[in-house]
Design a protein around this motif. Sequence first.
Motif, PDB file in Angstrom:
ATOM      1  N   UNK A  51    -115.576 -69.222-104.080  1.00 16.73           N
ATOM      2  CA  UNK A  51    -116.449 -68.701-105.128  1.00 16.73           C
ATOM      3  C   UNK A  51    -115.740 -67.599-105.911  1.00 16.73           C
ATOM      4  N   UNK A  52    -116.196 -67.370-107.105  1.00 17.11           N
ATOM      5  CA  UNK A  52    -115.708 -66.284-107.966  1.00 17.11           C
ATOM      6  C   UNK A  52    -114.176 -66.265-108.069  1.00 17.11           C
ATOM      7  N   UNK A  53    -113.636 -67.372-108.550  1.00 14.52           N
ATOM      8  CA  UNK A  53    -112.183 -67.467-108.727  1.00 14.52           C
ATOM      9  C   UNK A  53    -111.662 -66.423-109.712  1.00 14.52           C
ATOM     10  N   UNK A  76    -103.922 -60.590-108.387  1.00 17.32           N
ATOM     11  CA  UNK A  76    -102.578 -60.601-108.981  1.00 17.32           C
ATOM     12  C   UNK A  76    -102.155 -59.199-109.420  1.00 17.32           C
ATOM     13  N   UNK A  77    -103.093 -58.462-109.938  1.00 16.55           N
ATOM     14  CA  UNK A  77    -102.817 -57.114-110.436  1.00 16.55           C
ATOM     15  C   UNK A  77    -102.634 -56.105-109.298  1.00 16.55           C
ATOM     16  N   UNK A  78    -103.427 -56.237-108.234  1.00 19.75           N
ATOM     17  CA  UNK A  78    -103.520 -55.173-107.226  1.00 19.75           C
ATOM     18  C   UNK A  78    -102.783 -55.447-105.918  1.00 19.75           C
ATOM     19  N   UNK A 137    -103.687 -73.757-103.992  1.00 17.72           N
ATOM     20  CA  UNK A 137    -104.763 -73.215-104.810  1.00 17.72           C
ATOM     21  C   UNK A 137    -104.255 -72.064-105.684  1.00 17.72           C
ATOM     22  N   UNK A 138    -103.554 -71.119-105.087  1.00 16.23           N
ATOM     23  CA  UNK A 138    -103.046 -69.968-105.835  1.00 16.23           C
ATOM     24  C   UNK A 138    -101.976 -70.379-106.850  1.00 16.23           C
ATOM     25  N   UNK A 139    -101.247 -71.421-106.509  1.00 14.28           N
ATOM     26  CA  UNK A 139    -100.182 -71.889-107.407  1.00 14.28           C
ATOM     27  C   UNK A 139    -100.750 -72.314-108.759  1.00 14.28           C
TER      28      UNK A 139
END
Length: 368
Positions: free
Chosen positions: A122-124, A131-133, A147-149
């Motif tokens: 949920x909430x992709x 990515x920022x933090x 998935x992250x790719x």
Amino acid sequence: MKYYIIAGEASGDLHGSNLMKALYQEDAGASIRFWGGDLMQKAGGTLVSHYKDRAFMGFFEVLRNLNKVLVFIKFCKKDIEQFQPDVIIFIDNSGFNLRIAKWAKQAGFKTNYYISPQVWASRASRIKGIQRDIDKMFVILPFEKEFYKKYDYEVTFVGHPLIDGIAHRKQVSEHKFREEHQLGNLPIIALLPGSRKQEIIKMLSVMLSLVDDFSDYKFVIAGAPSQDFSFYKRIIGDRKVSFIDNKTYDLLSVSTAALVTSGTATLETALFKVPQVVCYKAGAISYQIAKRIITLKFISLVNLIMGKEVVTELIQQDFTKTKLKKELLKILEDEHRQKLFLEYYELEKKLGGKGASQKTAKLIVDSL
């Protein structure tokens, strides 16, 4: 080096404790300060806050305790500033950890995440914040890397730490275990109703409603380390069931079948090759919110990893005595059990073998 680890609930405590042991092996001079539980405390370091003090389940429960959550967040930031760690390691627990991670990155701390938030569920949109933090992400489910790719975020798949936890546990003979806990000789049906009070209340009463219908079996409740027996006793009443505190692995190793609340326990049960029915029921408001934002076809880790329905899931209105009885009868049949065993072996292959904690610890230490 100085390590600050933040974990929540029982599964985070388990994985955190194994990671800490590995960190001490990789870095003899490690100084660790952490948010976790009893297992992490046994591994060493300094406990800042126990997870049972902040175990809020579901959207509504979190909102109702929002002031407490905000106090914990403020205290955590202050404690990190005073400790000045070389790296902060977040373990699951996304609602709390992602808020700390945003602040920590801005404050100049190195941030690593072990066991990804379930952004694939949920909430992709949270991926942008990750990515920022987060400097490095170590994932434990095989489908998470792909998935992250898709979002151009490179993560490292390290395998699942449960495999190590099960492989390295101290073996107990079935005879000795039964004798110690006065379980007799009947085949055992394990009840794993969860670890948080709200879910135990909702799950256990329905599970216990089957006891009188299965007199040829011994029902045994797996007590969570965060709850006292007196809490369970109010739900059990005068039913003839056994209760074993904080020995879930030993119980699963001798069980014929299990009724399991959705979560890490579904995967643990599968790795012990125990046929199971997965159960889940949330508060009405929490469920309605979740239904609108969760995009998954399944809720159990077993089915998610396999990409198909391997174990039956009884969710919300489907979690009734009638349906639970029907599914329990099914997993006690030999033919159905054989099919499940084959699926479980395939599942274990997908999880990548042993050494997740050691791999992660080495990668973290080497990066420093």
